[in-house]
Design a protein around this motif. Structure first.
Motif, PDB file in Angstrom:
ATOM      1  N   VAL A  89       0.848  -1.256   0.045  1.00 16.72           N
ATOM      2  CA  VAL A  89       0.104  -0.171   0.047  1.00 16.72           C
ATOM      3  C   VAL A  89       0.841   1.145   0.081  1.00 16.72           C
ATOM      4  CG1 VAL A  89      -2.042  -0.854   1.107  1.00 16.72           C
ATOM      5  CG2 VAL A  89      -0.149  -0.175   2.469  1.00 16.72           C
ATOM      6  N   ASN A  90       0.322   2.299  -0.295  1.00 11.96           N
ATOM      7  CA  ASN A  90       1.107   3.499  -0.547  1.00 11.96           C
ATOM      8  C   ASN A  90       0.758   4.263   0.727  1.00 11.96           C
ATOM      9  OD1 ASN A  90       2.603   3.514  -2.955  1.00 11.96           O
ATOM     10  ND2 ASN A  90       0.617   3.522  -3.874  1.00 11.96           N
ATOM     11  N   GLU A  91       1.430   5.394   1.116  1.00 11.33           N
ATOM     12  CA  GLU A  91       1.274   5.983   2.261  1.00 11.33           C
ATOM     13  C   GLU A  91       0.008   6.541   2.682  1.00 11.33           C
ATOM     14  OE1 GLU A  91       3.897   9.520   2.788  1.00 11.33           O
ATOM     15  OE2 GLU A  91       4.042   9.790   0.789  1.00 11.33           O
ATOM     16  N   GLY A 106      -4.981 -13.105   1.786  1.00 13.95           N
ATOM     17  CA  GLY A 106      -4.683 -13.996   2.818  1.00 13.95           C
ATOM     18  C   GLY A 106      -3.316 -13.751   3.600  1.00 13.95           C
ATOM     19  N   ILE A 107      -3.079 -12.431   3.672  1.00 17.06           N
ATOM     20  CA  ILE A 107      -1.740 -11.862   4.430  1.00 17.06           C
ATOM     21  C   ILE A 107      -1.991 -11.174   5.627  1.00 17.06           C
ATOM     22  CG2 ILE A 107      -0.460 -11.899   2.307  1.00 17.06           C
ATOM     23  CD1 ILE A 107      -0.876  -9.329   1.848  1.00 17.06           C
ATOM     24  N   SER A 108      -0.855 -11.027   6.583  1.00 21.43           N
ATOM     25  CA  SER A 108      -1.301 -10.313   7.729  1.00 21.43           C
ATOM     26  C   SER A 108      -0.578  -9.104   7.983  1.00 21.43           C
ATOM     27  CB  SER A 108      -0.985 -11.075   8.879  1.00 21.43           C
ATOM     28  OG  SER A 108       0.225 -11.545   8.778  1.00 21.43           O
ATOM     29  N   GLN A 109       0.357  -8.811   6.867  1.00 20.21           N
ATOM     30  CA  GLN A 109       1.216  -7.468   7.040  1.00 20.21           C
ATOM     31  C   GLN A 109       1.434  -6.926   5.640  1.00 20.21           C
ATOM     32  OE1 GLN A 109       3.004 -10.175   8.374  1.00 20.21           O
ATOM     33  NE2 GLN A 109       3.361 -11.005   6.395  1.00 20.21           N
ATOM     34  N   ALA A 121       5.331  -0.818   7.808  1.00 15.90           N
ATOM     35  CA  ALA A 121       4.458  -1.757   7.326  1.00 15.90           C
ATOM     36  C   ALA A 121       3.282  -1.565   8.367  1.00 15.90           C
ATOM     37  CB  ALA A 121       4.936  -3.060   7.756  1.00 15.90           C
ATOM     38  N   VAL A 122       2.030  -1.941   7.850  1.00 16.15           N
ATOM     39  CA  VAL A 122       0.958  -2.209   8.723  1.00 16.15           C
ATOM     40  C   VAL A 122       0.734  -3.379   9.074  1.00 16.15           C
ATOM     41  CG1 VAL A 122      -0.102   0.107   8.079  1.00 16.15           C
ATOM     42  CG2 VAL A 122      -0.645  -2.106   6.467  1.00 16.15           C
ATOM     43  N   GLU A 123       0.405  -4.035  10.161  1.00 12.55           N
ATOM     44  CA  GLU A 123       0.025  -5.334  10.486  1.00 12.55           C
ATOM     45  C   GLU A 123      -1.345  -5.604  11.037  1.00 12.55           C
ATOM     46  OE1 GLU A 123       3.409  -5.681  13.222  1.00 12.55           O
ATOM     47  OE2 GLU A 123       4.593  -6.514  11.697  1.00 12.55           O
ATOM     48  N   GLU A 124      -1.813  -6.836  11.012  1.00 12.11           N
ATOM     49  CA  GLU A 124      -3.302  -6.961  11.192  1.00 12.11           C
ATOM     50  C   GLU A 124      -3.376  -6.922  12.734  1.00 12.11           C
ATOM     51  OE1 GLU A 124      -5.798 -10.704   9.589  1.00 12.11           O
ATOM     52  OE2 GLU A 124      -4.370 -11.520  10.988  1.00 12.11           O
ATOM     53  N   LEU A 125      -2.473  -7.447  13.640  1.00 16.16           N
ATOM     54  CA  LEU A 125      -2.744  -7.148  15.039  1.00 16.16           C
ATOM     55  C   LEU A 125      -2.809  -5.971  15.462  1.00 16.16           C
ATOM     56  CD1 LEU A 125      -2.954  -8.715  17.839  1.00 16.16           C
ATOM     57  CD2 LEU A 125      -0.508  -8.931  17.752  1.00 16.16           C
ATOM     58  N   ILE A 149       1.320   3.032  10.413  1.00 14.63           N
ATOM     59  CA  ILE A 149       2.504   2.095  10.576  1.00 14.63           C
ATOM     60  C   ILE A 149       2.928   1.709  11.805  1.00 14.63           C
ATOM     61  CG2 ILE A 149       4.774   2.148  10.061  1.00 14.63           C
ATOM     62  CD1 ILE A 149       4.314   4.185   7.716  1.00 14.63           C
ATOM     63  N   SER A 150       3.109   0.411  12.134  1.00 11.13           N
ATOM     64  CA  SER A 150       3.434  -0.101  13.497  1.00 11.13           C
ATOM     65  C   SER A 150       4.828  -0.751  13.542  1.00 11.13           C
ATOM     66  CB  SER A 150       2.387  -1.108  13.814  1.00 11.13           C
ATOM     67  OG  SER A 150       2.257  -2.310  12.863  1.00 11.13           O
TER      68      SER A 150
END
Length: 204
Positions: A89-91, A106-109, A121-125, A149-150
């Motif tokens: 993804v872009n900012e 089906g991805i988490s980040q 990166a952005v992450e599901e949790l 962003i985490s």
């Protein structure tokens, strides 16, 4: 053969910047990779190639030895096991778009890019944690991913060893990004190390 090698070393002494740059590009090495092999800084390699510094003989010897190293065998480099078609993804994309991409693939980040360069990166949790704290649900979905962003994943050159990639993952990083001159070339997660290494070994 021995005479040819001696001439190369003489040229290295006479025109270090030109010879190092020429040999580095011939072998497809980045300045960063050469610096790691020679155990010097990338900034020093850049300055030598631009003829901005007169390197010591001991430094030239280390660089020459690094340039003469054999390429790593297939399957032992980061690029060999990386997923090349990286979903990103872009900012300025919305969190909603990021979530839809995660669900679709089906991805988490997801790596976040700014002008084509990874910035985090952005992450599901972590998104779930932010969602739980948000009072305005619609506002949450329309936020820009740059606000969410985490993580900042380690970035390595394409010919970085798989062993080094594993070290990063064992330190708790969810992924490692493979980049070349600032551009994203691939992504490696724990499952990629486990499964793609197996596939490469089986094909040899």
């Amino acid at each position: 053969m021995q005479t040819k090698r001696r001439l190369d070393l003489l040229n290295l002494l006479r025109k270090p910047g030109e010879e190092i740059r020429k040999e580095r590009k011939r072998k497809g090495l980045t300045q960063s990779t050469l610096a790691k092999r020679a155990k010097v800084s990338q900034a020093l390699i850049a300055r030598i190639e631009k003829n901005q510094v007169d390197p010591r003989l001991s430094t030239l010897r280390k660089i020459a030895e690094a340039l003469m190293e054999e390429a790593q065998p297939r399957g032992s480099r980061a690029i060999d096991i990386a997923v090349r078609d990286v979903i990103v993804v872009n900012e300025n994309d919305t969190i909603e778009k990021a979530l839809k991409l995660m669900r679709k693939y089906g991805i988490s980040q997801l790596p976040v890019l700014k002008n084509g360069t990874p910035i985090g990166a952005v992450e599901e949790l972590e998104l779930l944690k932010a969602f739980a704290k948000e009072k305005d649900v619609q506002k949450f979905y329309q936020k820009k991913v740059i606000e969410a962003i985490s993580s900042i994943y380690p970035m390595v050159d394409p010919d970085t060893s798989v062993a080094e990639v594993i070290d990063y993952l064992l330190k708790g990083h969810n992924a490692v990004l493979v980049t070349k001159e600032g551009h994203l070339e691939g992504i490696i997660t724990k499952i990629d190390v486990l499964m793609r290494s197996k596939n490469i070994i089986a094909s040899v």
